[in-house]
Design a protein around this motif. Sequence first.
Motif, PDB file in Angstrom:
ATOM      1  N   THR A 193      -1.276  -4.903  -6.447  1.00  0.00           N
ATOM      2  CA  THR A 193      -1.827  -4.581  -5.135  1.00  0.00           C
ATOM      3  C   THR A 193      -0.779  -4.019  -4.172  1.00  0.00           C
ATOM      4  O   THR A 193      -1.054  -3.045  -3.462  1.00  0.00           O
ATOM      5  N   ALA A 197      -1.063  -0.358  -2.278  1.00  0.00           N
ATOM      6  CA  ALA A 197      -0.960  -0.209  -0.826  1.00  0.00           C
ATOM      7  C   ALA A 197       0.129   0.797  -0.461  1.00  0.00           C
ATOM      8  O   ALA A 197      -0.050   1.624   0.443  1.00  0.00           O
ATOM      9  N   CYS A 202      -1.285   2.285   3.125  1.00  0.00           N
ATOM     10  CA  CYS A 202      -2.045   1.287   3.881  1.00  0.00           C
ATOM     11  C   CYS A 202      -1.356  -0.064   3.753  1.00  0.00           C
ATOM     12  O   CYS A 202      -0.480  -0.261   2.918  1.00  0.00           O
ATOM     13  N   SER A 203      -1.785  -1.000   4.573  1.00  0.00           N
ATOM     14  CA  SER A 203      -1.291  -2.368   4.451  1.00  0.00           C
ATOM     15  C   SER A 203      -2.024  -3.073   3.321  1.00  0.00           C
ATOM     16  O   SER A 203      -3.106  -2.652   2.895  1.00  0.00           O
ATOM     17  N   GLU A 204      -1.444  -4.172   2.850  1.00  0.00           N
ATOM     18  CA  GLU A 204      -2.082  -4.933   1.781  1.00  0.00           C
ATOM     19  C   GLU A 204      -3.396  -5.554   2.254  1.00  0.00           C
ATOM     20  O   GLU A 204      -4.334  -5.700   1.465  1.00  0.00           O
ATOM     21  N   ASP A 205      -3.463  -5.919   3.533  1.00  0.00           N
ATOM     22  CA  ASP A 205      -4.712  -6.472   4.075  1.00  0.00           C
ATOM     23  C   ASP A 205      -5.827  -5.435   4.012  1.00  0.00           C
ATOM     24  O   ASP A 205      -6.985  -5.773   3.684  1.00  0.00           O
ATOM     25  N   ASP A 206      -5.496  -4.180   4.328  1.00  0.00           N
ATOM     26  CA  ASP A 206      -6.498  -3.117   4.245  1.00  0.00           C
ATOM     27  C   ASP A 206      -6.965  -2.933   2.804  1.00  0.00           C
ATOM     28  O   ASP A 206      -8.158  -2.752   2.539  1.00  0.00           O
ATOM     29  N   GLU A 208      -6.961  -5.169   0.398  1.00  0.00           N
ATOM     30  CA  GLU A 208      -7.794  -6.308  -0.001  1.00  0.00           C
ATOM     31  C   GLU A 208      -9.208  -6.164   0.558  1.00  0.00           C
ATOM     32  O   GLU A 208     -10.199  -6.469  -0.128  1.00  0.00           O
ATOM     33  N   ARG A 209      -9.297  -5.705   1.811  1.00  0.00           N
ATOM     34  CA  ARG A 209     -10.624  -5.508   2.411  1.00  0.00           C
ATOM     35  C   ARG A 209     -11.402  -4.425   1.669  1.00  0.00           C
ATOM     36  O   ARG A 209     -12.615  -4.561   1.421  1.00  0.00           O
ATOM     37  N   LYS A 212     -12.860  -5.624  -1.559  1.00  0.00           N
ATOM     38  CA  LYS A 212     -14.108  -6.382  -1.403  1.00  0.00           C
ATOM     39  C   LYS A 212     -15.303  -5.439  -1.263  1.00  0.00           C
ATOM     40  O   LYS A 212     -16.401  -5.737  -1.756  1.00  0.00           O
ATOM     41  N   ASP A 460     -11.741  -3.586  15.410  1.00  0.00           N
ATOM     42  CA  ASP A 460     -11.168  -4.737  14.695  1.00  0.00           C
ATOM     43  C   ASP A 460     -10.305  -5.589  15.618  1.00  0.00           C
ATOM     44  O   ASP A 460     -10.231  -6.812  15.459  1.00  0.00           O
TER      45      ASP A 460
END
Length: 512
Positions: A193, A197, A202-206, A208-209, A212, A460
């Motif tokens: 991951t 990213a 992008c960030s890892e949070d993006d 992960e989102r 999903k 957000d």
Amino acid sequence: MALTPRLDIKQTQSLVLTPQLQQAIKMLQLSSTELVDFVADEVAQNPILEYGEKSDGSDTPAPENNPDETAGQEQTPKTADDFLQEHAPVGTDGDTPLDTDFSGMYDDNSSSDNMGTVPEQNLGLNGSNMITGGAGSFDFSDTGIDEKQSDKLSLKSHLEEQLLLLQAAPYEKVIIQYLIGLTDEAGYITEETPLIAERCGCSEDDIERIFKIAQTMEPLGVFARSLSECLKIQQIQADRYDPAMETFLDNLEMLGDGKLSELRKLCDVSKEDFLDMVEEIKSLNPKPGLEYGEDIVYTVVPDVFVKQTPKGKWFVELNNDTLPKVLVNNRYLKEVGENPLKKEDKDYIDECVSKANWLVKALDQRAKTILKVSSELVKLQKKFLNDGIQYLAPINLRTIAEAIEMHESTVSRVTANKYIATPRGIFEMKFFFTTAIGSVDGDNQHSSVSIKYKIKQLIDDEDPKKILSDDKIVELVRAEGIDIARRTVAKYRESLNIPSSVKRRRIKNPAL
């Protein structure tokens, strides 16, 4: 007025499209594979032509330029003149690139209004398949309906069909398309991951989102990064994912090791419930992608390489391996000329010489034009290359055409079926054309993709107690110098699948 016959002299200018000129225009649109086939046919039919040392079937790689050697002197992407000095084929005279004004001759996005915006399902961020499982989109096909494949739909094709209808932002679809290219035949993604990213900017949070969002697609369980996650996706969709099942899947390796008693104690369930959970897991599909046929693998060979020097400068070079190099066989021509020939034989040789010289010149002009267009693309998209997908500059065919002083139809043909390799992956050249939104001062323009990203970031980050209305978003976006209307904000918000301010207030403030 009496009708009488009379003679008039009228002088007009017209452009006659010779068969060779028409063929030269068509060559601009050919992909590298099609060009190789076309040149092979010409060489087979023309005894005066022969392959150069790099087009004789040998696999010797072309030497690459060393970025370190030119880092101090590279100020702009390599120009076409530089290329011609290094690679000019025999028989060329350094003419200008092939540029034509025949905008009505072909209907291939030659208008600036139809500026070649890449369909979202054809985007990707790596060298594999930003291109939806194919080596290019062609406007013609010689394949009969009886020859078309009737095999089972492949997993990637099935996912790409769903991507068209997926409620997600354009840049999110771009990344999902990249993830589709990473899936193996079972539907899993083995890429780390953090690396995904980094490549996507992008960030890892993006990421992960976005994972999903992608994991809601059929078949359930695709885009999983482990067996546990694959089964978890299926259980969530079936509304069977409770704390006990979460513990069960988090410790799934214990089931494989036969540690059933320890696993049951961790789940804190009765023996009967535990056995039911085991049977329920056994009924799931651990490899959902195998339900579909295998993908036909196409090798995408880039036409242009874009590299960065240690000092941060970008330079462009053509992929010499995709450029068929042909020469006029002067030795054979000399041998033929030493013998007396009949008139029809001499006419045939003259025709072959003319065709050979034309092909050599046309190939040179095609390479020069591709390099010139791609150099301008890189120049305008430096921020994308440096910072990621959110920073795509809004350009169209007219922007490039005016910068390099060519016609829009020429630029459209040059960018058709061509691929450019960058540190962020291999992209079709059409990918770099996006729609634009003007600025308040009228001096700058902003890509619609980046504006959607700004709107999403504002929503957000909004305070749950102070939900932003569309009017407030307009004010905030205008404060950054972007000229945007309220209806445009509403349209972009809906395309991002973001509810209205009233619904968001209820969601973020349940007590109200």
